[in-house]
Design a protein around this motif. Sequence first.
Motif, PDB file in Angstrom:
ATOM      1  N   ASP A 173       1.227  -1.363   0.217  1.00 19.81           N
ATOM      2  CA  ASP A 173      -0.105  -0.151   0.374  1.00 19.81           C
ATOM      3  C   ASP A 173       1.009   1.647  -0.157  1.00 19.81           C
ATOM      4  OD1 ASP A 173      -1.660   2.385   0.445  1.00 19.81           O
ATOM      5  OD2 ASP A 173      -2.863   0.982   2.364  1.00 19.81           O
ATOM      6  N   ARG A 174       1.046   1.873  -1.092  1.00 20.20           N
ATOM      7  CA  ARG A 174       1.895   3.299  -1.700  1.00 20.20           C
ATOM      8  C   ARG A 174       1.021   4.110  -0.676  1.00 20.20           C
ATOM      9  NH1 ARG A 174       3.203   1.883  -7.577  1.00 20.20           N
ATOM     10  NH2 ARG A 174       0.415   0.784  -7.133  1.00 20.20           N
ATOM     11  N   ARG A 175       0.478   4.727  -0.165  1.00 27.17           N
ATOM     12  CA  ARG A 175       0.095   5.690   0.437  1.00 27.17           C
ATOM     13  C   ARG A 175       0.173   5.930   2.219  1.00 27.17           C
ATOM     14  NH1 ARG A 175      -6.704   3.665   0.068  1.00 27.17           N
ATOM     15  NH2 ARG A 175      -5.642   2.309   0.217  1.00 27.17           N
ATOM     16  N   GLN A 176       1.168   4.345   2.194  1.00 26.54           N
ATOM     17  CA  GLN A 176       1.453   4.272   3.446  1.00 26.54           C
ATOM     18  C   GLN A 176       2.844   5.234   3.336  1.00 26.54           C
ATOM     19  OE1 GLN A 176       1.851   0.398   4.898  1.00 26.54           O
ATOM     20  NE2 GLN A 176       0.171   0.366   5.655  1.00 26.54           N
ATOM     21  N   ARG A 177       3.472   5.883   3.819  1.00 26.42           N
ATOM     22  CA  ARG A 177       4.213   7.236   4.496  1.00 26.42           C
ATOM     23  C   ARG A 177       4.215   7.503   3.330  1.00 26.42           C
ATOM     24  NH1 ARG A 177       8.982   2.579   5.600  1.00 26.42           N
ATOM     25  NH2 ARG A 177       9.847   5.213   6.636  1.00 26.42           N
ATOM     26  N   PHE A 178       3.666   7.917   2.390  1.00 27.54           N
ATOM     27  CA  PHE A 178       3.758   8.370   0.915  1.00 27.54           C
ATOM     28  C   PHE A 178       4.302  10.355   1.637  1.00 27.54           C
ATOM     29  CE2 PHE A 178       1.344  11.776  -1.407  1.00 27.54           C
ATOM     30  CZ  PHE A 178       2.716  11.395  -3.148  1.00 27.54           C
ATOM     31  N   GLN A 189       7.320   5.573  -9.123  1.00 25.59           N
ATOM     32  CA  GLN A 189       7.129   4.413  -7.970  1.00 25.59           C
ATOM     33  C   GLN A 189       5.633   4.471  -7.968  1.00 25.59           C
ATOM     34  OE1 GLN A 189       8.360   3.848  -4.716  1.00 25.59           O
ATOM     35  NE2 GLN A 189       6.545   3.336  -4.269  1.00 25.59           N
ATOM     36  N   TYR A 190       4.938   6.392  -8.384  1.00 28.38           N
ATOM     37  CA  TYR A 190       3.523   7.081  -8.385  1.00 28.38           C
ATOM     38  C   TYR A 190       3.027   7.303  -9.243  1.00 28.38           C
ATOM     39  CZ  TYR A 190       4.877   6.843  -3.641  1.00 28.38           C
ATOM     40  OH  TYR A 190       5.937   6.606  -2.453  1.00 28.38           O
ATOM     41  N   ARG A 191       3.870   7.126 -10.865  1.00 25.95           N
ATOM     42  CA  ARG A 191       3.487   7.522 -12.217  1.00 25.95           C
ATOM     43  C   ARG A 191       2.034   7.004 -12.740  1.00 25.95           C
ATOM     44  NH1 ARG A 191       6.082  10.180 -16.394  1.00 25.95           N
ATOM     45  NH2 ARG A 191       7.815   9.627 -15.419  1.00 25.95           N
ATOM     46  N   MET A 192       0.860   8.074 -13.193  1.00 23.66           N
ATOM     47  CA  MET A 192      -0.844   8.022 -13.085  1.00 23.66           C
ATOM     48  C   MET A 192      -1.395   7.450 -11.904  1.00 23.66           C
ATOM     49  SD  MET A 192      -0.735   8.901 -16.012  1.00 23.66           S
ATOM     50  CE  MET A 192      -2.203   8.755 -17.139  1.00 23.66           C
ATOM     51  N   LEU A 193      -0.823   7.558 -10.848  1.00 22.96           N
ATOM     52  CA  LEU A 193      -1.890   7.499  -9.543  1.00 22.96           C
ATOM     53  C   LEU A 193      -2.675   8.821  -9.198  1.00 22.96           C
ATOM     54  CD1 LEU A 193       0.380   5.221  -7.318  1.00 22.96           C
ATOM     55  CD2 LEU A 193      -1.538   4.129  -9.115  1.00 22.96           C
ATOM     56  N   GLU A 251      -8.089  16.623  -7.328  1.00 25.71           N
ATOM     57  CA  GLU A 251      -7.770  16.007  -8.184  1.00 25.71           C
ATOM     58  C   GLU A 251      -7.142  15.248  -8.998  1.00 25.71           C
ATOM     59  OE1 GLU A 251     -10.358  12.946  -6.712  1.00 25.71           O
ATOM     60  OE2 GLU A 251     -10.569  14.226  -4.471  1.00 25.71           O
ATOM     61  N   GLY A 252      -6.220  14.626  -9.603  1.00 23.78           N
ATOM     62  CA  GLY A 252      -5.906  14.142 -10.754  1.00 23.78           C
ATOM     63  C   GLY A 252      -5.332  13.094 -10.306  1.00 23.78           C
ATOM     64  N   ARG A 253      -4.306  12.738 -12.036  1.00 20.57           N
ATOM     65  CA  ARG A 253      -3.262  11.548 -11.508  1.00 20.57           C
ATOM     66  C   ARG A 253      -1.953  12.068 -12.560  1.00 20.57           C
ATOM     67  NH1 ARG A 253      -5.080   6.547 -11.975  1.00 20.57           N
ATOM     68  NH2 ARG A 253      -7.253   6.210 -12.442  1.00 20.57           N
ATOM     69  N   PHE A 254      -1.044  11.462 -11.729  1.00 18.14           N
ATOM     70  CA  PHE A 254       0.305  11.709 -11.516  1.00 18.14           C
ATOM     71  C   PHE A 254       1.304  11.677 -12.208  1.00 18.14           C
ATOM     72  CE2 PHE A 254       4.448  11.124 -10.549  1.00 18.14           C
ATOM     73  CZ  PHE A 254       5.111  12.607 -10.531  1.00 18.14           C
ATOM     74  N   VAL A 255       1.162  12.860 -14.030  1.00 19.16           N
ATOM     75  CA  VAL A 255       2.132  12.767 -14.957  1.00 19.16           C
ATOM     76  C   VAL A 255       3.648  12.739 -14.430  1.00 19.16           C
ATOM     77  CG1 VAL A 255       2.201  13.985 -17.059  1.00 19.16           C
ATOM     78  CG2 VAL A 255       0.097  13.548 -15.629  1.00 19.16           C
ATOM     79  N   GLY A 256       4.267  13.498 -14.127  1.00 21.63           N
ATOM     80  CA  GLY A 256       5.377  13.755 -13.665  1.00 21.63           C
ATOM     81  C   GLY A 256       6.329  14.743 -13.188  1.00 21.63           C
ATOM     82  N   LEU A 315      -0.630  17.008  -0.158  1.00 23.31           N
ATOM     83  CA  LEU A 315      -0.049  16.186  -1.335  1.00 23.31           C
ATOM     84  C   LEU A 315      -0.857  14.808  -0.767  1.00 23.31           C
ATOM     85  CD1 LEU A 315      -0.318  15.584  -4.549  1.00 23.31           C
ATOM     86  CD2 LEU A 315       1.995  15.481  -4.146  1.00 23.31           C
ATOM     87  N   GLU A 316      -2.088  13.732  -1.317  1.00 23.19           N
ATOM     88  CA  GLU A 316      -2.900  12.898  -0.791  1.00 23.19           C
ATOM     89  C   GLU A 316      -2.908  11.865  -1.572  1.00 23.19           C
ATOM     90  OE1 GLU A 316      -6.177  13.126   2.105  1.00 23.19           O
ATOM     91  OE2 GLU A 316      -5.684  15.142   1.172  1.00 23.19           O
ATOM     92  N   LEU A 317      -1.963  10.546  -1.544  1.00 26.45           N
ATOM     93  CA  LEU A 317      -2.713   9.675  -2.393  1.00 26.45           C
ATOM     94  C   LEU A 317      -3.915   8.811  -2.533  1.00 26.45           C
ATOM     95  CD1 LEU A 317      -0.836   7.935  -4.548  1.00 26.45           C
ATOM     96  CD2 LEU A 317       0.170   6.602  -2.650  1.00 26.45           C
ATOM     97  N   LEU A 318      -4.833   9.075  -3.420  1.00 28.26           N
ATOM     98  CA  LEU A 318      -5.705   7.800  -3.480  1.00 28.26           C
ATOM     99  C   LEU A 318      -5.974   6.620  -3.468  1.00 28.26           C
ATOM    100  CD1 LEU A 318      -8.195  11.124  -4.601  1.00 28.26           C
ATOM    101  CD2 LEU A 318      -7.133  10.508  -2.621  1.00 28.26           C
ATOM    102  N   GLU A 319      -4.925   6.212  -3.858  1.00 32.15           N
ATOM    103  CA  GLU A 319      -4.506   4.523  -4.432  1.00 32.15           C
ATOM    104  C   GLU A 319      -3.844   3.747  -3.904  1.00 32.15           C
ATOM    105  OE1 GLU A 319      -4.697   4.360  -8.968  1.00 32.15           O
ATOM    106  OE2 GLU A 319      -5.806   5.397  -9.367  1.00 32.15           O
ATOM    107  N   PRO A 320      -3.451   2.667  -3.414  1.00 25.20           N
ATOM    108  CA  PRO A 320      -2.966   2.187  -3.017  1.00 25.20           C
ATOM    109  C   PRO A 320      -1.861   1.428  -4.402  1.00 25.20           C
ATOM    110  CG  PRO A 320      -4.259   0.169  -3.480  1.00 25.20           C
ATOM    111  CD  PRO A 320      -4.999   1.948  -3.680  1.00 25.20           C
TER     112      PRO A 320
END
Length: 415
Positions: A340-345, A356-360, A373-378, A410-415
Amino acid sequence: MDALLIIGGLLLMLAGLVWLVMRAFATSLLWGWGSLIAPITLIYILRHWPRARSAVGLIALGCIPLVVGLTMLASKDAERLAAIVRLDWLKPETQAPAELAIELAGELNGQPFRPQQGELIDDVLVLREGLDFFALRELSIRLPQAVEGAVRVDVLPQDTGELPEVELSWLLPEQDLPEARHLSRGYTLHLDLQPQAPNRLVGDFHLVMPPRFKTSLSGRVELYRDRLRYVDGRVDTRFDSRDTIAHVLHDYLQRRFATRNVRELKLPVFTFTGDHLQLQVEVQVDGRDERLPLRLHKRAEQGWGVEGDRFAALPNSVTPQPQASRETAPVEERQSRPLDRRQRFSLARLQRNPEQYRMLSMRLSRASGGTVEGRFVGIDADGSIRLSQQMGSGGGQASFSFKPEEIARLELLEP
């Protein structure tokens, strides 16, 4: 043509001045000696105009080609005209201090050779006198085989086969382009160079060319092995060279992608025309190909650097030691569960390893208020975080870029 007009004008003016003095002496001995002093010459012209006007006319006639020649020279080479006006040609020629300890005795093309620059790069040894685009005198030796580490070469006039190619070039004062001579055999050469940290070769140099070349050199040389310069054991990023830019970019990419596995950095062709560079570089990072637009800026103290570079230095690599057998089961259990990449993000983790987080999907809260809100491109060249957002049912997309200082959370919404 401009030089001829200037010289012709000066000769006419000089002839007019001599004629004027002769007229003054013909008037009287006192006026003759007095005319050698400029103010009295002017008084003589005013008092004895009928006698002086022919000589003054010749002086005025000489001013015409002089002015035309100076105008042509100014339009073609304003810097050269400024040097003439400043009387630089009267000052003794001074050479800039040499960067390297090169102690050679002898001559090149019959003239003393005092090289200030030396290098052995891409199997070509170059000794250069003069800091202009075209060297005043230059010697280059192209070695037939690649060399690494110490260099030992001995050639005699009777040797045959694949030998180093020697080239001499020199620039005469009246020439715009240098002359060059090549020789592939029939000379004597001795090189015994030893590596010296961080990037130099030091040793003996001996070269004797056939008599018609009027070249014989012997002594010790110090050469650069690449186009990097060092200050206190560190690369001097203020020095303008392709190797300096490659070093700066390699360090930047390692920190940006948080990995030391940065290979095959390819730079486009560029020239140093100012304090900024806009480059499209290709590089292999952790086995994947990347194509990045980067902008570099040169500062007086820090030298060259990538704009927007806020990435921290990489930690020293530490090889993990194998754990005891009793820990094997818990490790396998942890590996079997999805990560779960949301942990310690955090923003810092994203900057260190953006792949590691591209398109999440992410939620960004701005410091000035509002969320996106959107998907990380780079990450852009200036370090900005770029998000992409789907726009309605039409299939269009919107892209947003936010600098790190504009981001409150900045929050990560997907694992």
